[in-house]
Design an enzyme around this catalytic site. Structure first.
Site, PDB file in Angstrom:
ATOM      1  CE  LYS A  30      -4.282   1.379  -0.057  1.00  0.00           C
ATOM      2  NZ  LYS A  30      -5.175   1.017  -1.161  1.00  0.00           N
ATOM      3  CB  SER A  83      -8.252   1.170  -3.146  1.00  0.00           C
ATOM      4  OG  SER A  83      -7.916   1.115  -1.785  1.00  0.00           O
TER       5      SER A  83
END
Length: 632
Positions: free
Chosen positions: A211, A417
């Site tokens: 991430k 996401s």
């Protein structure tokens, strides 16, 4: 009994003067109002009366496709703003809808009045390779019908060239340029500037070593994991790009790659002439000016002295009007509804071009409540955003399925996401092989600035009734105990995310975690890992949705986009500015310019997402984000 108030002569004079002034003010305002209303009505009636309908096409017409501006799924400005901008000649916010390009090419393929296509894409701003591949496929299908495509450009980027390469003949201006260079993703890193120069401490909370959205704020360079993940999916997209070009131009991908690797020598051998270098690399078929290309089309088609180009033509917008005028009455046929989710996912009611937890949910709810809608395609082109807003939309997808209406997701350029969050519960997920998706992860970020304030002699102090009162004040150092609270919230968010994906995809949480942890995948890679069901574009998703609803052949149902309706004023201004008289009147109008200026915020690039998220937490001290800063 009340006695009337007696005024003196002076008071009587001023009261009388005020009454006269008030009457005069109302009279002038009423005259202005009714005068403007009468003027607008006259213009409207004249514009409608002078429209005369759409002029029919004649035989052997060339369709000129020269889109300008960003390629989008959905306009980001309302019709009135777009019409006003067009009337004023303002091209700064130009957009072209993907669906319009595809619709025009599909219709022109079988339209006996359309003889060929002239393709000019050097003013198109591509948003990603998935949508470009949709257009490229439509161009290839048009070419396979036996009709000719001639492409011309003065300077073309490699994204634009993917479309031009589909033409039978590709020409570039002798002074133009065309270079294939590859895909790259480079970002600025602010740690030293923020922490050492400005004294801003950035506290990051996340799950997943891949991430990488927060890395620029806490590192001086990309992490090993970020580079590994980015290169993996970009290499897949790039190889597919080379294969697509090679197939269209009848060369090999290896030849194209070699031309890039030996570019310095090749350009030097061409005497520094980029157009000549493109010709030598077999990227184009010849070097011609715009006038020479127009002469060529006049010679092959039908010369038209009244046309600026010199040949019989219709532009994209004119052809779309033709198609609209030919549409038969819709009747009460069953519908496949399309809801577009494009842009950042944020809370509340958002305008077109953005995804709102409430507004997008309302569109899905409208599809659920409409008895004529039998199936829904959710077209997703989003990097994600707020977790709560994403969950609101996911719940509406689940509610549609519970109501017996199939939901198929069609991923565009980007569905990562939070964009994946709103997709995961669909009956079927389609993605282009070059779609960017995944990035299943959660992060939070809090900057604190006490050291910054100290640099100018400012300090924060005070008291609170508990140890956590004022704990989220960024002018104070972050308490490690508060950091543990935030990390617990982020951990819970990631657990929710992977758990919901596992449930939706009928996989174990461990299996999902193995391909999650914030890592980004291409559409093809996501399919290999079970995050996507099928590879295909919007058309494939629509066909699947209709099949699931058992609607039969395409002529038995219709496709309808469910979008926010424009206000009556917006519709009126759009019609006014779209007419010849209205456009001429508004072109030099200060009123029109002021109206446009007030609407410009809807047309400009979105505000920095993290900044908006920090300032809008709906009363919550911490807001978890499922967002992907991915792209190229």
């Amino acid at each position: 009994m009340n006695q009337p108030v007696r005024r003196g002569p002076i008071a009587t004079f001023f009261v009388g003067l005020w009454d006269v002034m008030n009457f005069t003010r109302k009279l002038i305002l009423n005259l202005l109002f009714f005068g403007l209303l009468f003027l607008f009505l006259i213009i409207f009636v004249v514009a409608v009366g002078s429209g005369g309908g759409v002029k029919p096409l004649t035989e052997r017409t060339t369709l000129v496709i020269a889109p300008e501006g960003r390629l989008v799924e959905q306009y980001t400005a309302d019709p009135a703003t777009r019409a006003l901008a067009k009337a004023l000649g303002d091209k700064s916010g130009d957009e072209v809808q993907l669906r319009d390009l595809l619709r025009a090419l599909e219709a022109a393929r079988t339209d006996k009045k359309i003889e060929r296509v002239l393709l000019r894409v050097d003013k198109l701003e591509p948003s990603g390779y998935a949508s470009l591949r949709d257009v490229a496929a439509a161009l290839a299908k048009f070419r396979q019908s036996g009709k000719q495509i001639v492409a011309f450009g003065e300077n073309m980027s490699q994204g634009q060239y993917l479309l031009a390469a589909q033409a039978n003949e590709v020409y570039i201006d002798p002074m133009g340029a065309l270079i294939l260079e590859g895909l790259g993703r480079y970002r600025q890193y602010y740690r030293q500037g923020l922490q050492e120069k400005l004294g801003v401490d950035v506290h990051v909370f996340k799950v997943g070593e891949y991430k990488s959205a927060v890395e620029p704020f806490v590192l001086d360079a990309a992490s090993k994991e970020a580079k590994e993940a980015d290169l993996y999916w970009m290499s897949d997209v790039w190889q597919r790009f080379l294969d697509d070009i090679a197939k269209a131009r009848k060369v090999t991908a290896a030849q194209l790659a070699a031309g890039i690797d030996t570019m310095p020598e090749g350009i030097a051998a061409a005497g520094g002439d980029l157009a000549k270098f493109a010709l030598q690399q077999k990227l184009v078929d010849g070097l011609k000016t715009q006038e020479q290309v127009e002469d060529l089309l006049a010679e092959r088609g039908v010369a038209d002295e009244d046309a600026d180009s010199g040949f019989r033509e219709v532009d994209l917008n004119g052809y779309l009007l033709q198609l609209d005028s030919r549409r038969p009455a819709l009747g009460q046929r069953p519908q496949v509804a399309v809801v577009v989710a494009e842009g950042e996912i944020t809370d509340g009611d958002q305008p077109a071009g953005r995804v709102g937890g409430e507004s997008t949910s309302a569109l899905l709810r409208e599809a659920r409540d409409d008895d004529d809608v039998k199936a829904v395609v959710l077209r997703v082109d989003s990097p994600g955003g707020g977790v709560f807003a994403s969950e609101q939309i996911r719940r509406e997808v689940a509610a549609l399925k519970a109501a017996g209406k199939p939901v198929v997701v069609s991923m565009g350029d980007l569905a990562a996401s939070g964009g994946y969050w709103i997709s995961m519960n669909a009956d079927r997920i389609y993605a282009d092989p070059s779609t960017i998706t995944g990035s299943i992860g959660i992060f939070g970020m809090i900057p604190t600035v006490p050291r910054t304030l100290e640099k100018i002699g400012v300090r924060t102090d005070g008291v609170g009734t508990t140890r956590f009162a004022g704990a989220f004040d960024i002018t104070r150092p972050l308490d490690p105990a508060v950091g543990r609270v935030i990390q617990s919230i982020i951990d819970k968010g990631y657990s929710d995310f992977t758990g919901k994906v596992a449930d939706a995809r009928k996989r174990s949480v461990e299996e999902i975690d193995a391909v999650a942890r914030g890592r980004v995948w291409s559409g093809a890679q996501a399919k290999e890992r079970g995050l996507v069901d099928e590879l295909g574009g919007l058309e494939a998703a629509l066909t699947d949705a209709a099949k699931r609803a058992k609607l039969g052949e395409p002529d038995k149902y219709r496709v309808r986009y469910i979008e926010k309706e424009a206000s009556p004023f917006s519709q009126f201004m759009s019609g006014l500015a779209g007419s010849h008289i209205g456009a001429a009147m508004l072109k030099d109008s200060d009123l029109a310019r002021s109206l446009l200026a007030r609407s410009l915020p809807e047309m400009e690039a979105h505000l920095r997402f993290v900044d908006e998220a920090v300032h809008d937490r709906n009363g919550a001290p911490v807001k978890a984000l499922a967002y992907c800063f991915c792209g190229y």
